[in-house]
Design a protein around this motif. Structure first.
Motif, PDB file in Angstrom:
ATOM      1  N   TYR A 200      -3.748  -4.290   3.461  1.00 35.08           N
ATOM      2  CA  TYR A 200      -5.045  -4.195   4.131  1.00 35.08           C
ATOM      3  C   TYR A 200      -6.149  -4.283   3.097  1.00 35.08           C
ATOM      4  O   TYR A 200      -5.939  -4.072   1.905  1.00 35.08           O
ATOM      5  CB  TYR A 200      -5.166  -2.918   4.954  1.00 35.08           C
ATOM      6  CG  TYR A 200      -5.041  -1.626   4.179  1.00 35.08           C
ATOM      7  CD1 TYR A 200      -6.128  -1.083   3.498  1.00 35.08           C
ATOM      8  CD2 TYR A 200      -3.833  -0.933   4.130  1.00 35.08           C
ATOM      9  CE1 TYR A 200      -6.023   0.095   2.790  1.00 35.08           C
ATOM     10  CE2 TYR A 200      -3.714   0.259   3.411  1.00 35.08           C
ATOM     11  CZ  TYR A 200      -4.819   0.766   2.750  1.00 35.08           C
ATOM     12  OH  TYR A 200      -4.711   1.942   2.041  1.00 35.08           O
ATOM     13  N   LEU A 201      -7.360  -4.611   3.570  1.00 36.05           N
ATOM     14  CA  LEU A 201      -8.497  -4.812   2.678  1.00 36.05           C
ATOM     15  C   LEU A 201      -9.771  -4.443   3.428  1.00 36.05           C
ATOM     16  O   LEU A 201     -10.005  -4.924   4.540  1.00 36.05           O
ATOM     17  CB  LEU A 201      -8.545  -6.279   2.220  1.00 36.05           C
ATOM     18  CG  LEU A 201      -9.736  -6.718   1.369  1.00 36.05           C
ATOM     19  CD1 LEU A 201      -9.689  -6.019   0.015  1.00 36.05           C
ATOM     20  CD2 LEU A 201      -9.726  -8.232   1.184  1.00 36.05           C
TER      21      LEU A 201
ATOM     22  N   PRO B  48       0.834  -1.211   0.000  1.00 34.05           N
ATOM     23  CA  PRO B  48       0.000   0.000   0.000  1.00 34.05           C
ATOM     24  C   PRO B  48       0.861   1.250   0.000  1.00 34.05           C
ATOM     25  O   PRO B  48       1.907   1.309   0.665  1.00 34.05           O
ATOM     26  CB  PRO B  48      -0.792  -0.123   1.311  1.00 34.05           C
ATOM     27  CG  PRO B  48      -0.742  -1.573   1.677  1.00 34.05           C
ATOM     28  CD  PRO B  48       0.569  -2.079   1.159  1.00 34.05           C
ATOM     29  N   VAL B  49       0.418   2.265  -0.739  1.00 33.93           N
ATOM     30  CA  VAL B  49       1.163   3.523  -0.810  1.00 33.93           C
ATOM     31  C   VAL B  49       1.012   4.317   0.476  1.00 33.93           C
ATOM     32  O   VAL B  49       1.961   4.943   0.947  1.00 33.93           O
ATOM     33  CB  VAL B  49       0.686   4.358  -2.017  1.00 33.93           C
ATOM     34  CG1 VAL B  49       1.380   5.722  -2.049  1.00 33.93           C
ATOM     35  CG2 VAL B  49       0.951   3.599  -3.306  1.00 33.93           C
ATOM     36  N   LYS B  50      -0.192   4.300   1.067  1.00 32.81           N
ATOM     37  CA  LYS B  50      -0.430   5.056   2.290  1.00 32.81           C
ATOM     38  C   LYS B  50      -1.471   4.337   3.125  1.00 32.81           C
ATOM     39  O   LYS B  50      -2.204   3.477   2.617  1.00 32.81           O
ATOM     40  CB  LYS B  50      -0.886   6.480   1.966  1.00 32.81           C
ATOM     41  CG  LYS B  50      -2.228   6.566   1.278  1.00 32.81           C
ATOM     42  CD  LYS B  50      -2.620   8.027   1.030  1.00 32.81           C
ATOM     43  CE  LYS B  50      -4.007   8.125   0.409  1.00 32.81           C
ATOM     44  NZ  LYS B  50      -4.420   9.542   0.211  1.00 32.81           N
ATOM     45  N   PRO B  51      -1.569   4.635   4.409  1.00 36.97           N
ATOM     46  CA  PRO B  51      -2.553   3.965   5.271  1.00 36.97           C
ATOM     47  C   PRO B  51      -3.970   4.377   4.913  1.00 36.97           C
ATOM     48  O   PRO B  51      -4.184   5.423   4.289  1.00 36.97           O
ATOM     49  CB  PRO B  51      -2.168   4.435   6.680  1.00 36.97           C
ATOM     50  CG  PRO B  51      -1.473   5.734   6.470  1.00 36.97           C
ATOM     51  CD  PRO B  51      -0.740   5.600   5.164  1.00 36.97           C
ATOM     52  N   PRO B  52      -4.954   3.558   5.305  1.00 38.08           N
ATOM     53  CA  PRO B  52      -6.352   3.895   4.996  1.00 38.08           C
ATOM     54  C   PRO B  52      -6.851   5.044   5.865  1.00 38.08           C
ATOM     55  O   PRO B  52      -6.311   5.314   6.940  1.00 38.08           O
ATOM     56  CB  PRO B  52      -7.080   2.593   5.328  1.00 38.08           C
ATOM     57  CG  PRO B  52      -6.258   1.970   6.412  1.00 38.08           C
ATOM     58  CD  PRO B  52      -4.829   2.313   6.070  1.00 38.08           C
ATOM     59  N   THR B  53      -7.898   5.694   5.404  1.00 38.27           N
ATOM     60  CA  THR B  53      -8.573   6.732   6.188  1.00 38.27           C
ATOM     61  C   THR B  53      -9.885   6.153   6.696  1.00 38.27           C
ATOM     62  O   THR B  53     -10.813   5.904   5.925  1.00 38.27           O
ATOM     63  CB  THR B  53      -8.825   7.979   5.323  1.00 38.27           C
ATOM     64  OG1 THR B  53      -7.586   8.474   4.823  1.00 38.27           O
ATOM     65  CG2 THR B  53      -9.514   9.055   6.150  1.00 38.27           C
ATOM     66  N   LEU B  54      -9.957   5.909   7.998  1.00 43.43           N
ATOM     67  CA  LEU B  54     -11.115   5.253   8.601  1.00 43.43           C
ATOM     68  C   LEU B  54     -11.651   6.100   9.749  1.00 43.43           C
ATOM     69  O   LEU B  54     -10.896   6.815  10.412  1.00 43.43           O
ATOM     70  CB  LEU B  54     -10.731   3.861   9.119  1.00 43.43           C
ATOM     71  CG  LEU B  54     -10.110   2.910   8.080  1.00 43.43           C
ATOM     72  CD1 LEU B  54      -9.526   1.704   8.769  1.00 43.43           C
ATOM     73  CD2 LEU B  54     -11.162   2.480   7.072  1.00 43.43           C
TER      74      LEU B  54
END
Length: 418
Positions: free
Chosen positions: A225-226, A197-203
């Motif tokens: 991540y998925l 992944p290029v960057k972490p998710p926004t959650l």
């Protein structure tokens, strides 16, 4: 606007605040201050609260100001707006300060009513630079999404697995025949980076931050991540045996299974399928440790084998528990049961996942770090953001060794917000 003043002279600190407050009042701006006398205190303050501007004095009791300037920008990825101050003019020092990352340079004897304007202009330049970097990252992310969309349109899921497995076998043959030619290593490196992944998710319900430092040109560590349509969120971290093209092969297999079947299976069942896929490559000494998390609301299902312990911080109890999962590497021909645990997390809790690169890191006495220092540092930093936790772990790495590593180091920090 929030300022951090690093100066061991109390009278100078008070003078700086007076000039800033006077300039801010004329513009109707609100300002706040935090003060430290040493760089050690400043590092602690910066990890807890990032200011809009740092006013850094040249003469400090614990470190030369120029050296401190370089360390601060290195620690915080050159994202700090720092104004460097000296008691008297010196063109050499000014030039070195700008080269080390200062946004401006002032002489204390020349500070006057227009000092607030100088500070405000430096902060504006820093914010413009930050926005520019953000736009670059957004462009990288959009390009990544376009590539993935193209792949999904062109290939069916099972065809993708077949082609990736065939490509993996081809990569092994290339390594064996050509002894890691330079152009193949570069191609494999680009492949590995494209699979991460290029960057972490926004959650909205949690924070997630990732960190990877590879030991060789192409490492064997993997994370991903998925997020599924029903709201489940999956995190995977793995460590393939060895380095180079063969390690990249195993990573390709793991990613294929994760994105194809991750939302369809229980975590333990998916790990068993991955183990079968790696074993079917029929290559000696090709294995991978894996930990898989499924986050469903406040329930976290963890399945793991062949990986270091997982650390769980309980905000209510203010303690860190170590969860050990025993089992062989994926791809092994040994029959075994994959251990699974279920955690019920609460607001403020955190989880730290890691490959063995950090805990097996040697210091100058050739002593491995072990899990205890990681547990202690996690407990100290767990109340802060996921990003701050990763920064503290990187700081622990630097404290333990002079910067040389003997294996890939991967870290994933998860902070639950609800």
């Amino acid at each position: 606007m929030h300022f951090l003043i690093i100066d061991d002279n109390r009278e100078d600190r008070e003078a700086l605040k007076r000039f800033i407050l006077k300039g801010a009042s004329g513009n109707g701006s609100d300002v706040t201050f935090e003060e430290t006398s040493t760089i050690a205190e400043a590092f602690s303050a910066l990890h807890q609260n990032r200011p809009d501007c740092v006013l850094l004095d040249y003469m400090l009791p614990d470190m030369d100001g120029l050296q401190a300037l370089g360390l601060l920008q290195q620690e915080f990825n050159h994202q700090l707006c720092i104004i460097f101050m000296t008691g008297s003019g010196n063109e050499v020092i000014a030039a070195r300060a700008f080269k080390a990352g200062a946004y401006d340079y002032v002489q204390k004897s020349g500070i006057g009513p227009d000092f607030y304007t100088t500070v405000k202009n430096a902060v504006l330049r820093a914010k413009e630079k930050e926005q520019e970097e953000k736009r670059k990252q957004e462009l990288v992310e959009k390009n990544r999404q376009l590539r993935e969309a193209k792949m999904l349109l062109e290939e069916r899921q099972r065809e993708l697995i077949r082609m990736q497995l065939q490509a993996s076998i081809t990569m092994i043959d290339i390594e064996q025949e050509n002894k890691r030619k330079a152009e193949e290593i570069e191609a494999a490196k680009r492949l590995q980076l494209s699979m991460l992944p290029v960057k972490p998710p926004t959650l909205s319900n949690m924070q997630m931050q990732m960190y990877l430092q590879t030991y060789a040109e192409v490492g064997g560590d993997y994370y991903d991540y998925l997020e599924t349509e029903n709201g489940d969120f999956y995190i995977i971290i793995g460590d393939a045996t060895g380095h180079g093209v063969m390690a990249g092969t195993v990573v390709a297999v793991a990613k294929s299974y994760f994105h194809t079947f991750g939302h369809q299976m229980e975590p333990a069942d998916l790990l068993r399928q991955m183990s079968d896929g790696i074993r079917n490559l029929k290559v000696r000494n090709l294995y991978m440790g894996l930990t898989l998390l499924r986050i469903r609301g406040n329930e976290v299902t963890i399945s793991s084998s062949g990986m270091p312990p997982l650390l769980h911080y309980s905000a209510a109890e203010e303690k860190v528990d170590i969860h050990v999962f025993k089992g062989p590497f994926m791809g092994s021909s040994i029959a075994f049961e994959i251990q699974t645990e279920i955690l019920h997390v609460k607001k403020g809790d955190g989880i730290l996942l890691l490959s063995d690169g950090l805990i097996e890191l040697f210091n100058k006495d050739h002593k491995p770090m072990g899990i205890e220092p990681v547990q202690q540092r996690f407990l100290q930093s767990a109340p802060y953001s996921a990003e701050a936790i990763i920064q503290n772990m990187v700081a622990l790495k630097l404290e333990w060794t002079a910067g040389e590593i003997n294996d890939d180091i991967t870290l994933i920090s998860v902070k639950f917000l609800t």
